[in-house]
Design an enzyme around this catalytic site. Structure first.
Site, PDB file in Angstrom:
ATOM      1  N   ARG A  53      49.205  39.772  41.276  1.00 13.69           N
ATOM      2  CA  ARG A  53      47.983  39.021  41.528  1.00 13.69           C
ATOM      3  C   ARG A  53      47.770  38.854  43.020  1.00 13.69           C
ATOM      4  O   ARG A  53      48.669  39.012  43.840  1.00 13.69           O
ATOM      5  CB  ARG A  53      48.023  37.664  40.845  1.00 13.69           C
ATOM      6  CG  ARG A  53      49.126  36.710  41.305  1.00 13.69           C
ATOM      7  CD  ARG A  53      48.738  35.884  42.500  1.00 13.69           C
ATOM      8  NE  ARG A  53      49.641  34.748  42.701  1.00 13.69           N
ATOM      9  CZ  ARG A  53      49.898  34.206  43.879  1.00 13.69           C
ATOM     10  NH1 ARG A  53      49.373  34.712  44.988  1.00 13.69           N
ATOM     11  NH2 ARG A  53      50.706  33.172  43.978  1.00 13.69           N
ATOM     12  N   GLU A  56      43.567  27.034  41.972  1.00 10.08           N
ATOM     13  CA  GLU A  56      44.112  26.622  43.266  1.00 10.08           C
ATOM     14  C   GLU A  56      43.288  27.203  44.408  1.00 10.08           C
ATOM     15  O   GLU A  56      42.966  26.515  45.379  1.00 10.08           O
ATOM     16  CB  GLU A  56      45.570  27.067  43.382  1.00 10.08           C
ATOM     17  CG  GLU A  56      46.226  26.646  44.683  1.00 10.08           C
ATOM     18  CD  GLU A  56      47.706  26.990  44.730  1.00 10.08           C
ATOM     19  OE1 GLU A  56      48.180  27.400  45.800  1.00 10.08           O
ATOM     20  OE2 GLU A  56      48.385  26.852  43.689  1.00 10.08           O
ATOM     21  N   ARG A  85      41.534  33.971  41.853  1.00  3.84           N
ATOM     22  CA  ARG A  85      42.840  34.598  41.640  1.00  3.84           C
ATOM     23  C   ARG A  85      42.603  35.843  40.787  1.00  3.84           C
ATOM     24  O   ARG A  85      42.137  35.741  39.651  1.00  3.84           O
ATOM     25  CB  ARG A  85      43.807  33.648  40.919  1.00  3.84           C
ATOM     26  CG  ARG A  85      44.424  32.573  41.817  1.00  3.84           C
ATOM     27  CD  ARG A  85      45.589  33.118  42.620  1.00  3.84           C
ATOM     28  NE  ARG A  85      46.117  32.150  43.556  1.00  3.84           N
ATOM     29  CZ  ARG A  85      47.108  31.298  43.279  1.00  3.84           C
ATOM     30  NH1 ARG A  85      47.668  31.305  42.082  1.00  3.84           N
ATOM     31  NH2 ARG A  85      47.553  30.461  44.189  1.00  3.84           N
ATOM     32  N   CYS A  95      47.249  27.269  49.912  1.00  5.43           N
ATOM     33  CA  CYS A  95      48.670  27.037  50.201  1.00  5.43           C
ATOM     34  C   CYS A  95      49.164  28.044  51.233  1.00  5.43           C
ATOM     35  O   CYS A  95      48.934  29.250  51.085  1.00  5.43           O
ATOM     36  CB  CYS A  95      49.490  27.158  48.918  1.00  5.43           C
ATOM     37  SG  CYS A  95      51.256  26.827  49.160  1.00  5.43           S
ATOM     38  N   THR A 134      51.958  29.296  51.667  1.00  5.10           N
ATOM     39  CA  THR A 134      52.929  30.261  51.151  1.00  5.10           C
ATOM     40  C   THR A 134      52.240  31.534  50.664  1.00  5.10           C
ATOM     41  O   THR A 134      52.897  32.545  50.437  1.00  5.10           O
ATOM     42  CB  THR A 134      53.746  29.667  49.993  1.00  5.10           C
ATOM     43  OG1 THR A 134      52.886  29.406  48.876  1.00  5.10           O
ATOM     44  CG2 THR A 134      54.443  28.385  50.420  1.00  5.10           C
ATOM     45  N   ARG A 156      51.352  38.435  44.976  1.00  6.23           N
ATOM     46  CA  ARG A 156      52.553  38.024  44.240  1.00  6.23           C
ATOM     47  C   ARG A 156      52.751  39.021  43.109  1.00  6.23           C
ATOM     48  O   ARG A 156      52.001  39.032  42.133  1.00  6.23           O
ATOM     49  CB  ARG A 156      52.447  36.608  43.680  1.00  6.23           C
ATOM     50  CG  ARG A 156      53.748  36.159  42.990  1.00  6.23           C
ATOM     51  CD  ARG A 156      53.676  34.717  42.502  1.00  6.23           C
ATOM     52  NE  ARG A 156      54.987  34.282  42.031  1.00  6.23           N
ATOM     53  CZ  ARG A 156      55.426  34.415  40.774  1.00  6.23           C
ATOM     54  NH1 ARG A 156      54.648  34.980  39.855  1.00  6.23           N
ATOM     55  NH2 ARG A 156      56.630  33.994  40.431  1.00  6.23           N
TER      56      ARG A 156
END
Length: 382
Positions: free
Chosen positions: A147, A246, A250, A292, A294, A301
């Site tokens: 993703r 988030e 996504r 975020c 990260t 990811r």
């Protein structure tokens, strides 16, 4: 005002506006002072606590972004949840610029030395043909997923979005998704109109996100729920897009088993089609900008759910492989969940300072090594 603060009051290349100006409300200043004392007295060491020393705090507490984001908006979740590993979010894209002396240190720490002088490479998806099926016999890899996250230009992130923003983002994204071709074609399901039965099934099948994450809740990322949220699914349930979870978007590709080339190539094609229709926020230095820190850079990811019943008994060996290949190992329920039945969620940890292909290749190589060690461990221990 210090020279460092003066440096903040300049045109930001992320938004072409002057950042840092504005009056931080008195009640927010008090919240910040209380928050800093709370962090100082806490025995738990998040990256936020590690890098928010008194000098940095004093430098940033009076700054504000054009969207009205303060240092409190950035650190609130990490203060409310002292068990956070990172503890900071960006309420808008400009926060990475205004509060950079804090974000940069956390980014460098989390992303294996990506310094404030480094720059994210240009997007490069590489050659899918150089990747291989991770588990052609189907003995170890249960499923594979890749993703990436995206934020639309011209909108803040969740904490600063108004109800109209959620609706506008949803409309723009779904209009673009309706134009997808081939096996990417599908249907958009708005969360606000979804029946409880459908919502439960999609959540149980690990397709749909859900409200309730305490870290996002504390970061004010769940405003106006479920307005503007939803999921786009193709007919085979192998491709989906989350809207306003988030991040604004996504984009997710997945399949049962270990056929990484198939999963990755589908994602690449989806991103290329979507980027023809939507403009996403990107920084020359940090890459694609996300809520975020990260997830910055490639935002990639790449993950597998993998059975490691033997290797899982030797956590030291598992951690050695994870460290060597920059892998993140966690429970299959997602971040902050326990491992069940010897099945792990394994993904690349690095997302910034390398290309999209390199991020996926790290997971690819690391999973092959985990399977090799799992096989060796089983033989030796018999």
């Amino acid at each position: 005002m210090s020279s460092a603060t003066n440096e903040k009051l300049k045109q930001c290349n992320m938004c072409h506006t002057v950042c840092g100006k504005g009056k931080v409300p008195e009640e927010v200043v008090q919240e910040l002072d209380d928050a800093f004392e709370c962090l100082e007295s806490s025995p738990i060491m998040s990256l936020l606590k590690k890098h928010l020393n008194k000098n940095v705090f004093d430098e940033l507490k009076d700054l504000i972004t054009p969207y009205g984001s303060t240092l409190w908006d950035c650190i609130k979740s990490g203060v409310v949840n002292l068990d956070s590993g990172v503890g900071i979010y960006a309420p808008d894209a400009q926060a990475y610029h205004v509060f950079d002396i804090l974000f940069d240190n956390i980014i460098e720490d989390y992303h294996n030395g990506f310094k404030y002088t480094d720059k994210q490479p240009l997007p490069d998806w590489g050659k899918v043909s150089t990747l291989q099926n991770l588990d052609p016999l189907g003995r170890y890899v249960v499923s594979t997923r890749v993703r990436c996250g995206r934020s639309l230009e011209g909108y803040p992130f969740n904490p600063k979005m108004k109800e109209d923003d959620y609706v506008a983002v949803e409309k723009k994204v779904t209009n673009a998704l309706r134009e997808l071709k081939g096996d990417l074609k599908g249907v958009y399901y708005p969360l606000a109109d979804m029946s409880p039965e459908v919502q439960k099934k999609l959540t149980t099948d690990h397709l749909l996100f859900k409200e309730g994450d305490k870290y996002l809740e504390a970061a004010d990322a769940n405003h106006y729920w479920p307005v503007g949220r939803g999921i786009f699914l193709n007919n085979e349930n192998t491709f989906m897009v989350w809207v306003n979870e988030e991040d604004h978007v996504r984009i997710i590709s997945m399949n049962e088993g270990g056929n990484l080339p198939k999963v990755y190539s589908r994602l690449v094609e989806a991103v290329r089609q979507i980027e023809k229709r939507l403009a996403f926020a990107r920084s020359v230095r940090l890459g694609y900008l996300t809520f975020c820190p990260t997830n910055l850079g490639t935002t990639i990811r790449a993950s597998v759910h993998i059975k490691l019943p033997n290797l899982g008994k030797d956590t030291e060996e598992l951690e050695l492989v994870a460290d060597e290949f920059h892998l993140q190992v966690r429970g299959t329920g997602g971040e902050h969940t326990e491992v069940k039945d010897g099945i792990y969620d394994v993904s690349n940890k690095r997302r910034i300072g390398l290309t999209e292909y390199e991020a996926v290749k790290e997971m690819h190589d690391g999973v092959l090594e985990l399977i090799k060690r799992e096989q060796e461990f089983g033989v030796v221990k018999k």
